[in-house]
Design a protein around this motif. Sequence first.
Motif, PDB file in Angstrom:
ATOM      1  N   VAL A 253     -21.141  10.932  -2.077  1.00  0.00           N
ATOM      2  CA  VAL A 253     -20.003  10.048  -2.320  1.00  0.00           C
ATOM      3  C   VAL A 253     -19.879   9.101  -1.135  1.00  0.00           C
ATOM      4  N   LEU A 254     -19.850   7.805  -1.400  1.00  0.00           N
ATOM      5  CA  LEU A 254     -19.737   6.800  -0.348  1.00  0.00           C
ATOM      6  C   LEU A 254     -18.331   6.222  -0.226  1.00  0.00           C
ATOM      7  N   VAL A 255     -17.671   6.026  -1.350  1.00  0.00           N
ATOM      8  CA  VAL A 255     -16.322   5.453  -1.397  1.00  0.00           C
ATOM      9  C   VAL A 255     -15.509   6.245  -2.405  1.00  0.00           C
ATOM     10  N   PRO A 256     -14.309   6.729  -2.021  1.00  0.00           N
ATOM     11  CA  PRO A 256     -13.648   6.603  -0.729  1.00  0.00           C
ATOM     12  C   PRO A 256     -14.277   7.518   0.321  1.00  0.00           C
ATOM     13  N   ALA A 257     -13.935   7.243   1.573  1.00  0.00           N
ATOM     14  CA  ALA A 257     -14.474   8.027   2.677  1.00  0.00           C
ATOM     15  C   ALA A 257     -13.832   9.403   2.734  1.00  0.00           C
ATOM     16  N   ASP A 258     -14.520  10.326   3.361  1.00  0.00           N
ATOM     17  CA  ASP A 258     -13.948  11.651   3.564  1.00  0.00           C
ATOM     18  C   ASP A 258     -12.680  11.531   4.415  1.00  0.00           C
ATOM     19  N   ARG A 266      -5.380   5.009 -10.735  1.00  0.00           N
ATOM     20  CA  ARG A 266      -6.790   4.774 -11.001  1.00  0.00           C
ATOM     21  C   ARG A 266      -7.530   4.468  -9.695  1.00  0.00           C
ATOM     22  N   VAL A 267      -8.603   5.221  -9.434  1.00  0.00           N
ATOM     23  CA  VAL A 267      -9.388   5.067  -8.217  1.00  0.00           C
ATOM     24  C   VAL A 267     -10.857   4.982  -8.608  1.00  0.00           C
ATOM     25  N   GLY A 314     -14.557   5.495 -12.553  1.00  0.00           N
ATOM     26  CA  GLY A 314     -13.121   5.385 -12.357  1.00  0.00           C
ATOM     27  C   GLY A 314     -12.438   6.679 -12.775  1.00  0.00           C
ATOM     28  N   VAL A 315     -11.538   7.170 -11.927  1.00  0.00           N
ATOM     29  CA  VAL A 315     -10.832   8.429 -12.206  1.00  0.00           C
ATOM     30  C   VAL A 315      -9.351   8.228 -11.942  1.00  0.00           C
ATOM     31  N   ASP A 316      -8.544   9.064 -12.552  1.00  0.00           N
ATOM     32  CA  ASP A 316      -7.102   9.055 -12.307  1.00  0.00           C
ATOM     33  C   ASP A 316      -6.755  10.188 -11.364  1.00  0.00           C
ATOM     34  N   GLU A 323     -10.463  17.304  -3.941  1.00  0.00           N
ATOM     35  CA  GLU A 323     -11.833  17.460  -3.464  1.00  0.00           C
ATOM     36  C   GLU A 323     -12.752  16.799  -4.483  1.00  0.00           C
ATOM     37  N   VAL A 324     -13.382  15.702  -4.055  1.00  0.00           N
ATOM     38  CA  VAL A 324     -14.280  14.942  -4.927  1.00  0.00           C
ATOM     39  C   VAL A 324     -15.706  15.392  -4.641  1.00  0.00           C
TER      40      VAL A 324
END
Length: 363
Positions: A253-258, A266-267, A314-316, A323-324
């Motif tokens: 995962v690059l975006v968003p950052a840890d 919506r992200v 895109g996720v809500d 935790e992504v």
Amino acid sequence: MSAPGRAAKRAGTIVHQQFPLNTEPPRDALAESSITPIDAFYLRTHGPIPEIAPERYRLRVRGLVDQPLELSLADLEERFAEREVVATLQCAGNRRAGLIAVRDVPGEAPWGPGATGTAVWRGVALADVLAEALPRSGAEHVALVGADTSPEAEPPQRFAVSIPRRKALRHEVLLAWGMNGAPLEREHGGPLRVVVPGWIGARSVKWLERIELRSEPWDGWFQTTAYRLLPPDATPAPGRGIELGEVAINAEVLVPADGARVPAGRVEIRGYAFAGGERHVMRVDVSVDGGATWAQADLLENLGRWAWRLWRIGVDLAAGDHEVVARAWDSAGGTQPEHPATVWNPKGYVNSAWGRVRVTATA
């Protein structure tokens, strides 16, 4: 030889070491484009960066050949067909920080997910140069010797490794003098480097000085002792462990950052996935609840079999902590282990566990 100057790298670049120079970009820089800008491309060096005047450069081909060669850059450009390959390079220590979080890996740089990048490489096929040298029967390995001397090695020695001749003869393996439409910068191996697509970055030798055809693999430290996958309780020794070649399937995962804070709602989540060898990325799954449920991400631009795939979804996100995680699947049906603890090793190589960041959504 001279000590390196600072490469032109963008703000936010992480410097793991000044000498030898080892840097990686901020993770969001890798999400900008399927082709990694040169100022966002990682640097992995093992010693002083050689200073080689292009007009005085010579490449020597020796060993089990009937026609030894000594080639200038002009010879390479004039005598062989120019080729271009889009390929991802990835350091064997990419994502080592995830392994260090499980258990310390003494003496090794804590690389995050940025020890990788994809470029358009330009040069000539290694196979074409080897053909002119007329390899002899029994020449099953191709040694690649750089001009840089590494104090990391025991004893200190030139950075040199070998690849099987069967890989060296593949059309995708280049002797490259160009990167992303520009002459190859000194920090990235100029004036000439090898690019071995699908294999760990250590096989793509920079500042290439000599090619040697051999009946056996190269017998130097970087081939026999370094860049080998050890059992958890082992210590490095010549011939011990698994020699690293093809890159294992992995995603990050690059975006968003840890640790990022994002507005609830919506992200967009973005990242990369890469499968080495002859495999390619087929699918990327993303979870925002630590792996309890999954959704399939969209794979972005396909640059060919030797390049990574960037992805997005895109996720809500409701207000709170999340935790992504991301996992990739390759064309052989392979996927990633869940936890880095299952792949921990004493050198911190090949962290192929799920990509994982924690974010907080704020109302």
